[in-house]
Design an enzyme around this catalytic site. Structure first.
Site, PDB file in Angstrom:
ATOM      1  N   HIS A 104      13.060  16.142  10.779  1.00 31.68           N
ATOM      2  CA  HIS A 104      14.501  16.240  10.514  1.00 31.68           C
ATOM      3  C   HIS A 104      14.883  15.813   9.104  1.00 31.68           C
ATOM      4  O   HIS A 104      16.030  16.011   8.700  1.00 31.68           O
ATOM      5  CB  HIS A 104      15.288  15.424  11.560  1.00 31.68           C
ATOM      6  CG  HIS A 104      16.580  16.077  11.963  1.00 31.68           C
ATOM      7  ND1 HIS A 104      17.265  15.747  13.111  1.00 31.68           N
ATOM      8  CD2 HIS A 104      17.320  17.048  11.377  1.00 31.68           C
ATOM      9  CE1 HIS A 104      18.360  16.472  13.210  1.00 31.68           C
ATOM     10  NE2 HIS A 104      18.423  17.278  12.165  1.00 31.68           N
ATOM     11  N   ASP A 234      17.849  18.955  16.792  1.00 29.33           N
ATOM     12  CA  ASP A 234      16.600  18.208  16.959  1.00 29.33           C
ATOM     13  C   ASP A 234      16.229  18.306  18.431  1.00 29.33           C
ATOM     14  O   ASP A 234      17.019  17.935  19.297  1.00 29.33           O
ATOM     15  CB  ASP A 234      16.848  16.748  16.547  1.00 29.33           C
ATOM     16  CG  ASP A 234      15.613  15.866  16.619  1.00 29.33           C
ATOM     17  OD1 ASP A 234      14.746  16.104  17.498  1.00 29.33           O
ATOM     18  OD2 ASP A 234      15.525  14.922  15.822  1.00 29.33           O
ATOM     19  N   ASP A 236      14.525  16.563  20.253  1.00 28.25           N
ATOM     20  CA  ASP A 236      14.520  15.328  21.049  1.00 28.25           C
ATOM     21  C   ASP A 236      15.912  15.001  21.586  1.00 28.25           C
ATOM     22  O   ASP A 236      16.074  14.028  22.316  1.00 28.25           O
ATOM     23  CB  ASP A 236      13.874  14.159  20.308  1.00 28.25           C
ATOM     24  CG  ASP A 236      14.716  13.558  19.194  1.00 28.25           C
ATOM     25  OD1 ASP A 236      15.947  13.693  19.197  1.00 28.25           O
ATOM     26  OD2 ASP A 236      14.118  12.923  18.300  1.00 28.25           O
ATOM     27  N   GLU A 279      11.805  19.135  14.632  1.00 31.25           N
ATOM     28  CA  GLU A 279      11.131  18.084  15.398  1.00 31.25           C
ATOM     29  C   GLU A 279      10.381  18.599  16.631  1.00 31.25           C
ATOM     30  O   GLU A 279      10.113  17.830  17.557  1.00 31.25           O
ATOM     31  CB  GLU A 279      12.105  16.955  15.794  1.00 31.25           C
ATOM     32  CG  GLU A 279      12.683  16.191  14.600  1.00 31.25           C
ATOM     33  CD  GLU A 279      11.729  15.185  13.951  1.00 31.25           C
ATOM     34  OE1 GLU A 279      10.609  14.976  14.468  1.00 31.25           O
ATOM     35  OE2 GLU A 279      12.113  14.612  12.906  1.00 31.25           O
TER      36      GLU A 279
END
Length: 309
Positions: A104, A234, A236, A279
């Protein structure tokens, strides 16, 4: 009708295969994982023209310890310069830049280039930051020195001199220009920074209490005809049960359905003009599941809802 509808702009895929901003290795394989998961064909199926610009070149990850609170600063600068130039070139040709990360930290180059274009065109830039983390650390407060935890701070004008001011102003973004969705892991000193900066953070408690629909209505309420919406996604942000292929997974993320709704509501604005997908770490993934999920969500961002509405 938004920028993607009027002219069916060409989508430029830009691969940035590096994990220099992270301490866990593997995110550099993300661009090819997205290709293998069929990203280009998925977008072509929705009648977009897609051009894959290939992967940018840059320095390898030296795997060094942080210096002065920053890990791999020079390599991060070099990679972000390449990203800036590629996103700048795509926007200059009227294309929609889709940055395939990488970690990121690359959002510094990507969003700086978008901000530079918005300033020249008199457009209002808004960023939706989909992430488990707020990424507003600086070298002074970061527990790890990993620059993928610092891109928002750099874009707000707080960071090492070599990563600040790329958009033509000290800050590419003002605090009111960015909304965070899905946050559930914030470092102690970062919490103070968020409060001092007055950032809009829709954390998991907010989503649990108000629901994703109300959360996104709030986040998107002031997007108008003159807004360029940039989405920085992202992986995550998702729960690691759904998306195991990430370097810094945090339990308790939004569900698949919640993210799907989030993406569809962003698509409904018709204002998305650029996108980061970052990511994805295939080294930690299960059968490329995380990249395949990413492709599904990207299709939703480009308006692939179940019914014509």
């Amino acid at each position: 009708m938004g920028p993607m509808d009027e002219t069916r702009r060409t989508i430029a895929l830009i691969g940035a295969p590096t994990d220099v901003g992270a301490s866990v290795r593997g995110a550099g394989m993300g661009p090819d994982a997205l290709r293998v998961a069929g990203l280009a064909d998925a977008l072509r199926a929705h009648r977009f023209t897609v051009v894959d610009r290939g992967n940018l070149a840059g320095p390898p990850n030296p795997g060094l310890a942080p210096e002065g609170g920053l890990r791999h600063l020079q390599e991060v600068v070099t990679w972000n310069r390449s990203v800036f130039d590629a996103v700048d070139a795509a926007l200059g040709q009227g294309e929609f830049p889709l940055l395939m990360g990488g970690d990121h930290c690359l959002a510094i180059g990507s969003i700086s280039a978008v901000a530079w274009h918005c300033r020249r065109q008199g457009k209002q830039l808004r960023v939706i930051w989909l992430d488990a983390h707020t990424d507003v650390n600086t070298e002074a407060i970061s527990p790890s020195g990993n620059i993928h935890g610092m891109p928002v701070a750099c874009l707000l004008g707080h960071g090492p001199a070599s990563l600040v001011g790329w958009s033509g102003e000290r800050a590419a973004l003002e605090p009111q220009d960015i909304d965070f969705i899905g946050i559930r892991s914030v470092d102690r000193d970062e919490k103070q920074a968020i409060r001092q900066l007055g950032l809009q953070v829709y954390d998991m408690r907010h989503i649990d209490e108000h629901g994703m629909r109300n959360t996104m209505t709030e986040a998107l309420h002031d997007i108008g005809d003159n807004t360029h919406l940039h989405v920085s996604f992202d992986l995550d942000c998702l729960d690691p049960m759904d998306a195991p292929g990430v370097g810094t997974g945090v339990r308790g993320g939004p569900t698949y359905r919640e993210i799907q709704l989030c993406m569809e509501m962003i698509a409904d604005t018709g204002r998305m003009g650029s996108l980061d997908v970052v990511e994805i770490n295939p080294a930690l993934d299960v059968r490329n599941r995380t990249a395949e999920l990413a492709v599904e969500f990207v299709q939703s961002l480009f308006g692939a809802s179940t019914l014509a509405r």
